[in-house]
Structure formats: structure tokens, C-alpha cells
Motif scaffolding. Structure first.
Motif, PDB file in Angstrom:
ATOM      1  N   ASN A   1       0.883  -1.139   0.092  1.00 43.69           N
ATOM      2  CA  ASN A   1      -0.060   0.039  -0.017  1.00 43.69           C
ATOM      3  C   ASN A   1       0.704   1.165   0.015  1.00 43.69           C
ATOM      4  O   ASN A   1       0.591   2.349   0.699  1.00 43.69           O
ATOM      5  CB  ASN A   1      -1.065   0.082   1.292  1.00 43.69           C
ATOM      6  CG  ASN A   1      -1.888  -1.066   1.100  1.00 43.69           C
ATOM      7  OD1 ASN A   1      -2.736  -1.193   0.349  1.00 43.69           O
ATOM      8  ND2 ASN A   1      -1.974  -2.009   2.129  1.00 43.69           N
ATOM      9  N   PHE A   2       2.038   1.162  -0.697  1.00 43.24           N
ATOM     10  CA  PHE A   2       2.989   2.399  -0.795  1.00 43.24           C
ATOM     11  C   PHE A   2       2.171   3.495  -1.414  1.00 43.24           C
ATOM     12  O   PHE A   2       1.310   3.298  -2.470  1.00 43.24           O
ATOM     13  CB  PHE A   2       4.297   2.138  -1.687  1.00 43.24           C
ATOM     14  CG  PHE A   2       5.113   1.192  -0.950  1.00 43.24           C
ATOM     15  CD1 PHE A   2       5.646   1.758   0.280  1.00 43.24           C
ATOM     16  CD2 PHE A   2       5.412  -0.025  -1.299  1.00 43.24           C
ATOM     17  CE1 PHE A   2       6.680   1.161   0.845  1.00 43.24           C
ATOM     18  CE2 PHE A   2       6.388  -0.956  -0.448  1.00 43.24           C
ATOM     19  CZ  PHE A   2       7.042  -0.330   0.497  1.00 43.24           C
ATOM     20  N   SER A   3       2.372   4.676  -1.059  1.00 46.90           N
ATOM     21  CA  SER A   3       1.464   5.786  -1.683  1.00 46.90           C
ATOM     22  C   SER A   3       2.645   7.029  -2.035  1.00 46.90           C
ATOM     23  O   SER A   3       3.802   6.776  -1.759  1.00 46.90           O
ATOM     24  CB  SER A   3       0.547   6.180  -0.941  1.00 46.90           C
ATOM     25  OG  SER A   3       0.893   6.547   0.584  1.00 46.90           O
ATOM     26  N   GLY A   4       1.994   8.126  -2.458  1.00 46.64           N
ATOM     27  CA  GLY A   4       2.888   9.083  -2.715  1.00 46.64           C
ATOM     28  C   GLY A   4       3.337   9.229  -4.016  1.00 46.64           C
ATOM     29  O   GLY A   4       2.800   8.295  -5.118  1.00 46.64           O
ATOM     30  N   GLU A   5       4.450  10.193  -4.461  1.00 45.06           N
ATOM     31  CA  GLU A   5       4.616  10.161  -5.767  1.00 45.06           C
ATOM     32  C   GLU A   5       5.672   8.919  -6.245  1.00 45.06           C
ATOM     33  O   GLU A   5       6.100   8.233  -5.095  1.00 45.06           O
ATOM     34  CB  GLU A   5       5.301  11.642  -6.137  1.00 45.06           C
ATOM     35  CG  GLU A   5       4.416  12.591  -6.212  1.00 45.06           C
ATOM     36  CD  GLU A   5       5.146  13.847  -6.538  1.00 45.06           C
ATOM     37  OE1 GLU A   5       6.207  14.158  -6.454  1.00 45.06           O
ATOM     38  OE2 GLU A   5       4.254  14.809  -6.930  1.00 45.06           O
ATOM     39  N   PHE A   6       6.090   8.809  -7.434  1.00 45.70           N
ATOM     40  CA  PHE A   6       7.198   7.839  -7.924  1.00 45.70           C
ATOM     41  C   PHE A   6       8.280   8.088  -6.966  1.00 45.70           C
ATOM     42  O   PHE A   6       8.928   9.244  -6.770  1.00 45.70           O
ATOM     43  CB  PHE A   6       7.380   7.961  -9.357  1.00 45.70           C
ATOM     44  CG  PHE A   6       8.338   7.093  -9.943  1.00 45.70           C
ATOM     45  CD1 PHE A   6       8.026   6.042 -10.615  1.00 45.70           C
ATOM     46  CD2 PHE A   6       9.648   6.954  -9.616  1.00 45.70           C
ATOM     47  CE1 PHE A   6       8.725   4.982 -11.220  1.00 45.70           C
ATOM     48  CE2 PHE A   6      10.712   6.145 -10.107  1.00 45.70           C
ATOM     49  CZ  PHE A   6      10.352   5.234 -10.939  1.00 45.70           C
ATOM     50  N   PRO A   7       8.879   6.971  -6.319  1.00 46.27           N
ATOM     51  CA  PRO A   7       9.936   6.929  -5.347  1.00 46.27           C
ATOM     52  C   PRO A   7      11.212   7.960  -5.907  1.00 46.27           C
ATOM     53  O   PRO A   7      11.940   7.564  -6.670  1.00 46.27           O
ATOM     54  CB  PRO A   7      10.403   5.720  -4.890  1.00 46.27           C
ATOM     55  CG  PRO A   7       9.268   5.079  -5.380  1.00 46.27           C
ATOM     56  CD  PRO A   7       8.697   5.612  -6.527  1.00 46.27           C
ATOM     57  N   LYS A   8      11.626   9.212  -5.255  1.00 46.17           N
ATOM     58  CA  LYS A   8      12.586  10.127  -5.850  1.00 46.17           C
ATOM     59  C   LYS A   8      13.732   9.477  -6.192  1.00 46.17           C
ATOM     60  O   LYS A   8      14.526   9.894  -6.759  1.00 46.17           O
ATOM     61  CB  LYS A   8      12.573  11.386  -5.122  1.00 46.17           C
ATOM     62  CG  LYS A   8      11.139  12.079  -5.251  1.00 46.17           C
ATOM     63  CD  LYS A   8      11.261  13.620  -4.372  1.00 46.17           C
ATOM     64  CE  LYS A   8      10.044  14.342  -4.728  1.00 46.17           C
ATOM     65  NZ  LYS A   8       9.987  15.525  -3.913  1.00 46.17           N
ATOM     66  N   SER A   9      14.211   8.570  -4.960  1.00 46.35           N
ATOM     67  CA  SER A   9      15.453   7.922  -4.882  1.00 46.35           C
ATOM     68  C   SER A   9      15.852   6.802  -5.913  1.00 46.35           C
ATOM     69  O   SER A   9      16.922   6.596  -6.261  1.00 46.35           O
ATOM     70  CB  SER A   9      15.844   7.411  -3.361  1.00 46.35           C
ATOM     71  OG  SER A   9      15.016   6.318  -3.122  1.00 46.35           O
ATOM     72  N   VAL A  10      14.640   6.187  -6.493  1.00 39.85           N
ATOM     73  CA  VAL A  10      15.003   5.077  -7.456  1.00 39.85           C
ATOM     74  C   VAL A  10      15.670   5.631  -8.585  1.00 39.85           C
ATOM     75  O   VAL A  10      16.586   4.606  -9.016  1.00 39.85           O
ATOM     76  CB  VAL A  10      13.571   4.740  -7.828  1.00 39.85           C
ATOM     77  CG1 VAL A  10      13.645   3.427  -9.027  1.00 39.85           C
ATOM     78  CG2 VAL A  10      12.881   3.722  -6.519  1.00 39.85           C
ATOM     79  N   PRO A  11      15.468   6.635  -9.381  1.00 42.68           N
ATOM     80  CA  PRO A  11      16.186   6.809 -10.599  1.00 42.68           C
ATOM     81  C   PRO A  11      17.755   7.038 -10.475  1.00 42.68           C
ATOM     82  O   PRO A  11      18.461   6.946 -11.145  1.00 42.68           O
ATOM     83  CB  PRO A  11      15.845   8.249 -10.945  1.00 42.68           C
ATOM     84  CG  PRO A  11      14.359   8.239 -10.497  1.00 42.68           C
ATOM     85  CD  PRO A  11      14.367   7.376  -9.069  1.00 42.68           C
ATOM     86  N   SER A  12      18.163   6.946  -8.855  1.00 37.39           N
ATOM     87  CA  SER A  12      19.651   7.131  -8.747  1.00 37.39           C
ATOM     88  C   SER A  12      20.156   5.900  -8.632  1.00 37.39           C
ATOM     89  O   SER A  12      21.451   5.730  -8.426  1.00 37.39           O
ATOM     90  CB  SER A  12      19.942   7.935  -7.425  1.00 37.39           C
ATOM     91  OG  SER A  12      19.306   7.276  -6.392  1.00 37.39           O
ATOM     92  N   LEU A  13      19.433   4.788  -8.613  1.00 35.49           N
ATOM     93  CA  LEU A  13      20.035   3.536  -8.547  1.00 35.49           C
ATOM     94  C   LEU A  13      20.239   2.982  -9.984  1.00 35.49           C
ATOM     95  O   LEU A  13      19.645   2.194 -10.691  1.00 35.49           O
ATOM     96  CB  LEU A  13      19.024   2.444  -8.156  1.00 35.49           C
ATOM     97  CG  LEU A  13      18.528   3.167  -6.474  1.00 35.49           C
ATOM     98  CD1 LEU A  13      17.200   1.814  -6.005  1.00 35.49           C
ATOM     99  CD2 LEU A  13      19.531   3.020  -5.688  1.00 35.49           C
TER     100      LEU A  13
END
Length: 670
Positions: free
Chosen positions: A121-133
């Protein structure tokens, strides 16, 4: 020493002791215990600080650091924040749990390759830290409550092969997505809009469904909207050849009942004469109806052609999507939805895993052979296997394949690569075997020759020759009634395990060779197999190939037949080894045969000449003059007085293996 100084010294010793003790503790221990304390409300994780964390449920390690964390279906909740300290983590899967709120900052997980957060049930915007992986290959955020736009920063994930975002509330366009290596993509069940870019149009329609405002291939075609108010027809009406723009509110229909009347510029009513002239004769009505029918017929034909083309294209693509390029190459794995579901069959005493585990595993292409492509696959539990995808094999019926695999799967020897399992479906055949971490003999002999290379020493070469001979001799004598052969002996099929022992692989697959095909490894091919009388592989032809392998060990040269009968004599060159060696020995220049890299070792000339004599006997032109593999093993071991295997006394008189049933033996032929 007075008392205060003694106390200070004691405290100093204790401080150093505790410092060293703390340094010895695995740095991943505290983050995992903190995560359990905050997330495991149901106490389903049996983790405790008194046991080795690498043995905990769902935890796998590499070099004593946590590399895989697979915690699925455990009713976990809270935050992933404590896990952000696991600097060596490569795989994180928390699917089917109860996590809520935004995803914690994961930017410290720079080694992460697979991230599965679906069905939470994660919510909010697309995780901001993911594109740094930037090392990420698979990302699954499906079936959550994410919202907002899919950021263009996702394009930084240049290695990304899987992007699953379905079942969320993402909105906005997807036109900016540009992930050239993407092979598994799904954004269905969101609120996305706009035109699907060409880079994504090759994915099936199911990847985009339940987004009512998405258009473009493979969905319905987009209709061009005129939005410039300074241009004719810019009132937002749909531009159409029947609505040219100079009178945007006039709509012409082919229906005779809706033909518009001519409107005067001064809005006066038309005159009676004009009204009467607007009447249409019955002939014109019939013509219009026929015209409508023809137009509908043409449109129906075009739609049929369009959907048929898409069907054919999607069918072809579904075959391509069977393989998912996981890390470095095209994938070994079939999808399950396209064709009949096969089954993974395991051999005795092997821990079971499912096809889904292979689909989820990261994989690296090891090489292509005569019968398909081999991959290294790292499963979620940290175990490593080799997977061979049989793509170029000529396989008959399922029963024939199963019988042959039953024989090969029961061959167990310290110098063979053991088969763990196989997968059979109409369109896919996979062989799963042990993974050998030290590569192949070919790479050890020929890889990176030149300055800075560590040569393969003589003792190691002799050890490899003896180990490979034992493995091949076991194959030949495992079942006398079948007369099993390897069929493809070459240096790329001699692998080394973690202790440096030679292990023979790809044995028994020559039965699946397409008819009338010449293998790429024809430099190892016995001369009788090149004749036109259609002779099949035999144990004697295996002996010839092994003899060429021994010559390769001795000379350091790659064996291959050269058109026109010539032979390259350069350093590490390509030669017809048996013929070249025979010509050199005839001229009494035997020393010129041996690899220059062996010249640095002393007192080995006699041993090299002894192995050369064995190789020349094995490569005799007449099959009857070649020794058996059991005898070859004895001769090699006598060169240096190696420890003789206890089974060698009976290598030439082994009876049928008791582990093979009569039904199995009777149903398979080589």
C-alpha cells in the motif's frame, strides 16, 4: 604502578577490547534488527542476534555482507528506512506485505539490481531515490497506491529491462519515456494520457489497458486536436477532411437526412427556389446509400488488415518476450502465458525451485554453443546455477527427450558437471546444472594472451587433462548397453570448479544435433565423421576429440580446420593441430610443438613428450588404433605417478549402472 594509573590502564584495555569487538560485528546486523523491530509486528521473522545473520530467513550473503533480502508474504509494515544502510544489497523484494506511505530514501543502495515492491500500500509520488539506482535492472512497483507523474528521471536507469507500474494511480503522459533496453513493461490500470511513443509501441495492448486517455499503437489511433485559436477550425473541434476549418461548425454527413441547408451570410432565410432545388431525387439517395455501403466495406477491410497485422506482430513479439535480457544478454527464460505451460523436472537429491525463480533471477550470458546459449543465474536465495537454453537443437517428442534426460541426469562423477533439473515445453527446453565459477579451459589457455597474462602452468594443465579424461571415461562406461558418448569434446566444454578440478559439461547432447550439420568445433572432429557415409558419433570419435584437446594443452594453439589446407602458425594461431603436430614431429623438431609459455618450467620435457605421445595415439586416423578412454586415463596418471582413482581398474569392464532402469535403457539410443 599506583592505583589510579592501574585503573586508567584497565579502562583503556577494556575500551580497546570493546572497540575491536564492535568492529568484528557484521555492519548489516543492526539495520536488519532495527527493521525487524519496526516492521515485523506479527513476529514472523525468526531473526536474533545470537545466530549468523546470513542463515536468517530471507537473507543471503556474499563475502559476509547481505546481498539478497527476500521478505515476501510476511505481513510486514512500517518503513524500509533501516534497510537503506545495507550498502552491498543487490536484491530487495518485499512483495505482498502491508507497507504504507512513501518509499524511504534508498539512494544508498547503489549496488541494487532488482527491486520488487509490488502488492503493498505504498503511496505518494514515484520514489525520488529510485532513479539514482543506476545499476537497477528490474523495478516492480505494481499494485500500490502511487500517484503523480512518471518522472523523466527514470530514463537515467539505462540498464533497466523490467518496469512494472500497473495497478496504481499514475497520471500524465508516457511520451517522454526512453529506455532502449526495456523488455518487460506494464502501465495498465492507471490514469495516464496522451500518445504512446514509438519506443513503447511494440509492447502488447495489455501493457496499456485501463488508461482511458492513452492512444496510439498498440491502442486506438490518436485523433489530431487543433488547439491554435489563431488558425481556422481552432475551436477545439476534431480536424477532419470533412471539416476543413474555414467553417468549423459545419459537419457534413453521408446520411441524407442530415444534409445541411445553405446559410446566408446575412442569416436570411433561403428563397423558395433554393429550397426546392435542395430536394434530392430518389436516384441520388440510392447512390448515397450504395456509396455508404462501399465506404463501410473498405473501412471494415482496412480494420481487418490492421488488426491482423497487429495480431501477427504481437505473436512474433510474444516469442521474443519469452526471453528477458536480464543483465547482459538475451534471456534464457520463456514466458508462461504464450505457450503451453511446461514443467520443471528435478533430479534426485536436488533442492527444488520453480520456473518463476528463474524468471526472477538475474542472469548473465556465459556463451553460445552448438546447441544453444548458457547463462549464469543468481536465484533470490543466493544460490547460483547454470541454465542452458536449447534453441538450435533438433528434439523429437517429449517422451524421447525425457528418457534421454533421465539417463544424463543420473550421471554423477567428480569430473562431470551434474544436471540439476530440466524444463520442457513445446517452445522451450532448458537444462539447469551446477555453476562452475572458474570458467573454461579455453579461456585459461587463450584468454588475454600477451603482456601481463598469468600463464597456465604445466602442473595445472596436466591436472586438467587427467580430470577431463576421468570424466569422459565415466561417460563411456556408465551404461554399456547404451554406449554413451559426449559428442562435443572441446576446450569450452571443460570447466573448472571452485577448487580447480576439471569438470566435463554438455555431454550427451549430440543426439539433438540437427541432421546434416557440421559443428562449429570441427577442429576437434574425427576424420571418419567428415566422410559422406553418414557415420554417427562414437566413443572412438570422442577419443579423437580428446586427443586434439591434449594437443591444444600442449601447444597453446586453437584447433580449427583451415580452408585450402593451410594452417596459421602464428602465436596462438589457428591450426589443424593433428596434421601440424605430425608434420613437425616427422621433421624431428618435437620441441617446436610445445607452447612457449611452458618453456619457463624446468624438468618437464619428458612429461610433455609423454602426453604428446598419448595425444598422437588418440588422434590416429584409424578409429581401431585409438585407445579406450579408460586406458588414456591410466597413461596420463602414469606420467607423474598421480593418485590412481579406485575405479580405474574396472574402467574397461564396467557393467550397466544399477541406477538406470531397464525401461530407461531400452527407450534411449545414441
Amino acid at each position: 604502578m599506583d592505583k589510579p594509573k592501574t585503573l586508567h590502564f584497565t579502562f583503556f584495555i577494556l575500551a580497546v577490547h570493546f572497540f575491536l569487538l564492535e568492529a568484528a560485528v557484521n555492519p548489516d546486523l543492526k539495520p536488519l534488527l532495527d527493521f525487524k523491530a519496526s516492521a515485523d509486528k506479527a513476529n514472523k521473522l525468526t531473526w536474533n542476534s545470537t545466530s549468523d545473520l546470513c542463515s536468517w530467513t530471507g537473507v543471503s550473503c556474499l563475502q559476509n555482507r547481505v546481498s539478497h533480502l527476500v521478505l515476501e508474504n510476511l505481513e510486514l509494515s512500517g518503513s524500509l528506512e533501516p534497510l537503506s544502510s545495507l550498502a552491498q544489497l543487490r536484491v530487495l523484494s518485499v512483495k505482498n506485505n502491508r507497507f504504507t506511505g512513501p518509499v524511504a530514501n534508498l539512494s544508498n543502495l547503489t549496488a541494487l539490481k532488482l527491486l520488487f515492491l509490488s502488492h503493498n500500500n505504498f503511496s505518494g509520488e514515484f520514489p525520488k531515490s529510485v532513479p539514482s539506482l543506476f545499476r537497477l535492472y528490474r523495478l516492480d512497483l505494481s499494485s500500490n497506491n502511487f500517484s503523480g507523474r512518471i518522472p523523466l528521471t527514470v530514463n537515467r536507469l539505462t540498464h533497466l529491462l523490467t518496469l512494472r507500474l500497473e495497478g496504481n494511480s499514475f497520471s500524465g503522459p508516457v511520451s517522454g519515456l526512453d529506455l532502449p533496453n526495456l523488455q518487460d513493461f506494464n502501465v495498465s490500470g492507471n490514469h495516464l494520457s496522451g500518445e504512446i511513443p514509438k519506443s513503447l509501441s511494440g509492447f502488447p495492448e495489455s501493457a496499456f489497458t485501463q488508461n482511458v486517455a492513452l492512444c496510439g499503437s498498440p491502442m486506438q489511433a490518436c485523433k489530431a486536436l487543433v488547439t491554435d485559436p489563431t488558425k481556422p477550425g481552432s475551436d477545439g473541434a476534431i480536424a477532419s477532411p470533412l471539416n476543413p476549418g474555414n467553417n468549423p461548425k459545419t459537419v457534413v454527413s453521408s446520411s441524407p437526412s442530415s444534409i445541411p441547408t445553405n446559410t446566408e451570410p446575412n442569416n436570411k432565410s433561403p428563397s423558395p427556389q433554393k429550397s426546392s432545388s435542395a430536394k434530392i431525387s430518389s436516384v441520388a439517395v440510392i447512390a448515397i446509400v450504395i456509396g455508404d455501403f462501399l465506404v463501410l466495406a473498405v473501412i471494415s477491410l482496412l480494420l481487418y488488415c490492421y488488426f491482423w497485422r497487429n495480431y501477427v506482430r504481437d505473436k512474433k513479439r510474444s516469442k521474443l518476450l519469452e526471453s528477458e535480457k536480464i543483465v547482459y544478454s538475451s534471456s534464457p527464460y520463456p514466458t508462461q502465458a504464450t505457450y503451453e505451460r511446461g514443467s520443471m523436472v528435478f533430479f534426485e537429491g536436488v533442492k527444488r525451485f520453480e520456473l518463476e525463480d528463474l524468471l526472477r533471477a538475474s542472469a548473465e550470458m556465459l556463451g553460445k554453443g552448438g546447441f544453444g546459449t548458457a547463462y549464469k543465474a543468481v536465484l533470490d536465495d543466493g544460490s547460483v546455477v547454470a541454465v542452458k537454453r536449447l534453441k538450435d537443437a533438433s528434439i523429437g517428442g517429449k517422451r524421447e527427450f525425457e528418457q534421454h534426460m533421465e539417463v544424463l541426469g543420473r550421471l554423477r562423477h567428480p569430473n562431470l558437471v551434474s544436471l540439476k533439473a530440466y524444463y520442457f515445453a513445446r517452445e522451450e527446453k532448458l537444462l539447469v546444472s551446477e555453476y562452475m565459477p572458474n570458467g573454461s579451459l579455453f579461456w585459461l589457455l587463450h584468454g588475454n594472451r600477451g603482456p601481463g597474462r598469468t600463464p597456465l602452468d604445466w602442473t595445472t594443465r596436466l591436472k586438467i587433462a587427467a580430470g577431463a579424461a576421468r570424466g569422459l571415461a565415466f561417460i563411456h562406461n556408465a551404461c554399456k548397453s547404451l554406449k554413451l558418448t559426449h559428442g562435443n569434446i572441446k576446450s569450452t566444454n571443460i570447466l573448472l570448479d571452485k577448487t580447480g578440478n576439471a569438470r566435463v559439461t554438455d555431454f550427451g547432447l549430440s543426439i539433438f544435433a540437427p541432421p546434416n550439420t557440421v559443428p562449429r568445433s570441427n577442429g576437434y572432429r574425427a576424420p571418419e565423421l567428415s566422410s559422406s557415409d553418414g557415420r554417427k558419433q562414437s566413443q572412438k570419435s570422442d577419443v579423437y576429440s580428446f586427443g586434439v584437446l591434449l594437443l591444444e594443452l600442449l601447444t597453446g594453439k586453437c584447433p580449427s580446420v583451415i580452408d585450402g589446407g593451410g594452417a596459421g602458425m602464428g602465436y596462438g594461431g589457428v591450426v589443424d593441430l593433428p596434421r601440424w603436430v605430425q608434420s613437425v614431429v616427422r621433421e624431428e623438431w618435437t620441441a617446436e610443438v610445445f607452447d612457449l609459455e611452458l618453456m619457463r618450467y624446468k624438468d618437464i620435457e619428458e612429461e610433455m613428450v609423454g602426453l604428446l605421445q598419448i595425444a598422437m595415439a588418440c588422434t590416429s586416423a584409424s578409429p581401431d588404433q585409438r585407445p579406450s578412454m579408460g586406458h588414456v586415463v591410466k597413461m596420463i596418471e602414469e606420467i607423474r605417478g598421480m593418485e590412481v582413482s579406485p575405479c580405474h581398474e574396472t574402467l574397461d569392464s564396467v557393467s550397466d549402472s544399477p541406477c538406470l532402469s531397464e525401461d530407461t535403457v531400452g527407450g534411449v539410443s545414441q
